[in-house]
Design a protein around this motif. Structure first.
Motif, PDB file in Angstrom:
ATOM      1  N   GLN A 132       0.825  -1.200   0.000  1.00 18.32           N
ATOM      2  CA  GLN A 132       0.000   0.000   0.000  1.00 18.32           C
ATOM      3  C   GLN A 132       0.867   1.261   0.000  1.00 18.32           C
ATOM      4  N   VAL A 133       1.862   1.314   0.882  1.00 18.67           N
ATOM      5  CA  VAL A 133       2.655   2.539   1.022  1.00 18.67           C
ATOM      6  C   VAL A 133       3.549   2.772  -0.192  1.00 18.67           C
ATOM      7  N   VAL A 134       4.102   1.708  -0.763  1.00 17.51           N
ATOM      8  CA  VAL A 134       4.974   1.897  -1.914  1.00 17.51           C
ATOM      9  C   VAL A 134       4.150   2.343  -3.120  1.00 17.51           C
ATOM     10  N   THR A 135       2.901   1.888  -3.193  1.00 15.88           N
ATOM     11  CA  THR A 135       2.002   2.367  -4.246  1.00 15.88           C
ATOM     12  C   THR A 135       1.686   3.838  -4.057  1.00 15.88           C
ATOM     13  N   ASP A 136       1.383   4.211  -2.824  1.00 13.05           N
ATOM     14  CA  ASP A 136       1.103   5.622  -2.532  1.00 13.05           C
ATOM     15  C   ASP A 136       2.288   6.511  -2.886  1.00 13.05           C
ATOM     16  N   MET A 137       3.494   6.049  -2.546  1.00 15.71           N
ATOM     17  CA  MET A 137       4.690   6.840  -2.839  1.00 15.71           C
ATOM     18  C   MET A 137       4.883   7.034  -4.341  1.00 15.71           C
ATOM     19  N   LYS A 138       4.573   5.999  -5.107  1.00 17.81           N
ATOM     20  CA  LYS A 138       4.728   6.126  -6.556  1.00 17.81           C
ATOM     21  C   LYS A 138       3.678   7.070  -7.138  1.00 17.81           C
ATOM     22  N   LEU A 139       2.473   7.016  -6.599  1.00 17.75           N
ATOM     23  CA  LEU A 139       1.440   7.951  -7.051  1.00 17.75           C
ATOM     24  C   LEU A 139       1.840   9.384  -6.716  1.00 17.75           C
ATOM     25  N   TRP A 140       2.346   9.581  -5.501  1.00 14.91           N
ATOM     26  CA  TRP A 140       2.787  10.920  -5.096  1.00 14.91           C
ATOM     27  C   TRP A 140       3.946  11.397  -5.974  1.00 14.91           C
ATOM     28  N   MET A 141       4.867  10.497  -6.259  1.00 15.46           N
ATOM     29  CA  MET A 141       6.065  10.890  -6.982  1.00 15.46           C
ATOM     30  C   MET A 141       5.748  11.322  -8.403  1.00 15.46           C
ATOM     31  N   ARG A 142       4.753  10.697  -9.015  1.00 13.11           N
ATOM     32  CA  ARG A 142       4.359  11.125 -10.356  1.00 13.11           C
ATOM     33  C   ARG A 142       3.991  12.599 -10.356  1.00 13.11           C
ATOM     34  N   LYS A 143       3.242  13.011  -9.352  1.00  9.60           N
ATOM     35  CA  LYS A 143       2.842  14.423  -9.245  1.00  9.60           C
ATOM     36  C   LYS A 143       4.044  15.299  -8.901  1.00  9.60           C
ATOM     37  N   ALA A 144       4.897  14.805  -8.016  1.00 11.16           N
ATOM     38  CA  ALA A 144       6.077  15.586  -7.617  1.00 11.16           C
ATOM     39  C   ALA A 144       6.997  15.832  -8.799  1.00 11.16           C
ATOM     40  N   ILE A 145       7.181  14.822  -9.636  1.00  7.32           N
ATOM     41  CA  ILE A 145       8.024  14.986 -10.826  1.00  7.32           C
ATOM     42  C   ILE A 145       7.385  15.984 -11.777  1.00  7.32           C
ATOM     43  N   ARG A 146       6.067  15.887 -11.951  1.00 12.26           N
ATOM     44  CA  ARG A 146       5.386  16.825 -12.839  1.00 12.26           C
ATOM     45  C   ARG A 146       5.566  18.266 -12.357  1.00 12.26           C
ATOM     46  N   GLU A 147       5.398  18.489 -11.067  1.00 13.27           N
ATOM     47  CA  GLU A 147       5.553  19.845 -10.524  1.00 13.27           C
ATOM     48  C   GLU A 147       6.998  20.326 -10.636  1.00 13.27           C
ATOM     49  N   THR A 148       7.946  19.430 -10.378  1.00 13.61           N
ATOM     50  CA  THR A 148       9.360  19.801 -10.475  1.00 13.61           C
ATOM     51  C   THR A 148       9.725  20.158 -11.906  1.00 13.61           C
TER      52      THR A 148
END
Length: 475
Positions: free
Chosen positions: A125-141
């Motif tokens: 669950q947590v590793v999935t959440d982190m990957k979902l978050w990271m997609r957005k973080a990369i987009r914003e960066t």
């Protein structure tokens, strides 16, 4: 003599995801250490998104009927509203964002909410959440990086033709265009953006359905889940999936490189903004004063950009050392990945915004730059002059070295050495050597791809503008 610490009774309202085999509750010191909510609560939206998809997957696998799945999905969406509105209150038993979301879901749906975790572990669950978050973080960066590149290209275009000393070893080397220098930093950021794009694609595989480590025995369609959540594929090994934080290391590494490149730009600008150089004047809005010396204009914005690179790079070391000591699959040490990752993202976001502001508002001091040009910087062009006369470069280099030495002995520039004495050093010198004393003319010769001639710089501008435009579409 030691005394056993008395633990308070667990509140009836306390909700735990585990504990049936334990006769005592965790010590309060462990509870405090174990609590990751200060960091992972920002994953609430990603956790809700993944949970909604998993509820639908449970329905597809026959473990929930349509009405149950619909109720769970709608209830999870209600929780999103509570998070957004600040209505979520943490309780003593809340260990992490997953505990909070499940507790709140059970409060709304009762026993049905407890069925959502069927076949799912917090490990996947947590590793999935982190990957979902990271997609957005990369987009914003990427969006912030593109803005800095665009600002740099605007400044470079507006100051095309402005000459300045180029430096190696922080010693005057050759004449270059200011635009060429500034775009060198923009191209470093372009490579950073490419790395982030590559990471986003490579890390976009779904871990959900891996369970605690052995997989999922309940017929969950992981390929459907991947498509539902926007992943390009699924992880091929469940043990690797739950223990994998390489994508976090990669993200922090990318953040570190961006910060290092911003630090180098900041260092150049700090030097160029000194009274000794005076190539750049920072805007007051990105400068600060001294509490003692009234005349000071300190480049604090740039120094903070330079300093934060150390913070982000230390996070890279931290996550790598955390992973180094863990055996395979999930271990609680990995909980700290979020602290390292989120801080790196947050700090980089700040410095990218400040860098963009500095570049937008700084003043280019053309007269000071061009006044800093000196005849010793013509030495390489004079060597090329002899090469064009048929002299092998190594010999030309030697002859010009003698000219420079002679000029230094006399305390004059190389252009002040009489032609007759130049011809004593090398007979190939002619009266046309005078044409090589023009800085702008010399710069125009470097028209190779990537060079400092205006034609080459214009092409660099074109490439960066095109890249930034494409990057905008992806961010």
């Amino acid at each position: 003599m030691s005394q056993q610490t008395q633990q308070p009774a667990i509140p009836k309202s306390c909700y735990q995801l585990w504990g049936g085999r334990f006769s005592q509750k965790p010590h309060q010191a462990l509870q405090a250490l174990n609590n990751s909510l200060p960091y992972d609560s920002r994953l609430y939206a990603d956790d809700l998104d993944a949970s909604k998809a998993y509820a639908e997957a449970l329905h597809r696998a026959g473990h929930l009927d349509a009405a149950e799945a619909d109720k769970l999905v709608k209830s999870l969406e209600l929780l999103r509203f509570d998070w957004v509105e600040g209505g979520v209150k943490f309780q003593p038993g809340d260990e992490d964002v997953h505990t909070v979301n499940e507790r709140l879901l059970v409060e709304i749906t009762g026993e049905l909410g407890q069925r959502l975790h069927t076949g799912r572990s917090r490990n996947d669950q947590v590793v999935t959440d982190m990957k979902l978050w990271m997609r957005k973080a990369i987009r914003e960066t990427l969006g912030r990086v593109s803005r800095v590149i665009e600002t740099a290209t605007r400044q470079a275009e507006e100051n095309l033709g402005v000459l300045m000393p180029g430096y190696t070893h922080l010693q005057r080397a050759q004449t270059v265009q200011f635009s060429h220098w500034l775009l060198s930093h923009a191209f470093a950021l372009r490579e950073d953006a490419k790395r982030l794009i590559e990471l986003r694609e490579r890390a976009n595989v779904l871990p959900l359905g891996s369970g605690a480590l052995a997989g999922n025995p309940l017929g969950i369609d992981r390929l459907w889940l991947a498509e539902r959540l926007g992943f390009s594929g699924v992880t091929p090994n469940s043990m690797h999936a739950v223990g994998d934080r390489d994508f976090v290391v990669d993200f922090i590494y990318c953040c570190s490189l961006v910060s290092l490149h911003l630090s180098r730009l900041a260092e150049d600008l700090i030097i160029y903004s000194t009274k000794e150089f005076n190539f750049i004047r920072l805007d007051d809005s990105f400068s600060s004063g001294s509490s003692l010396m009234p005349q000071k204009r300190n480049p604090d914005s740039l120094e903070l950009i330079r300093g934060i690179s150390g913070v982000i790079t230390s996070n890279l070391t931290g996550i790598m050392m955390t992973i180094k000591g863990t055996p395979s699959t999930y271990n609680k040490d990995l909980q700290f990945d979020k602290e390292y990752c989120f801080q790196s993202f947050d700090k980089l976001s700040q410095v990218l915004e400040v860098t963009d502001g500095v570049l937008q508002t700084m003043q280019v001091q053309r007269d000071a730059m061009e006044s800093a040009l000196s005849t010793d910087m013509l030495a390489t062009d004079w060597a090329y002059y002899l090469v064009k006369k048929g002299i092998p470069f190594r010999q030309a280099h030697h002859f010009i070295g003698k000219v420079v030495s002679l000029a230094e002995e006399r305390g004059v520039g190389i252009t002040e050495v009489p032609l007759g004495e130049l011809q004593v050093i090398c007979p190939a010198f002619g009266s046309d050597i005078a044409s090589v004393a023009d800085y702008a003319n010399n710069v125009s010769q470097y028209d190779v791809i990537g060079g400092t001639a205006s034609a080459s710089v214009v092409e660099q501008l074109r490439l960066l503008k095109k890249f930034a435009k494409e990057l905008r579409k992806q961010s």
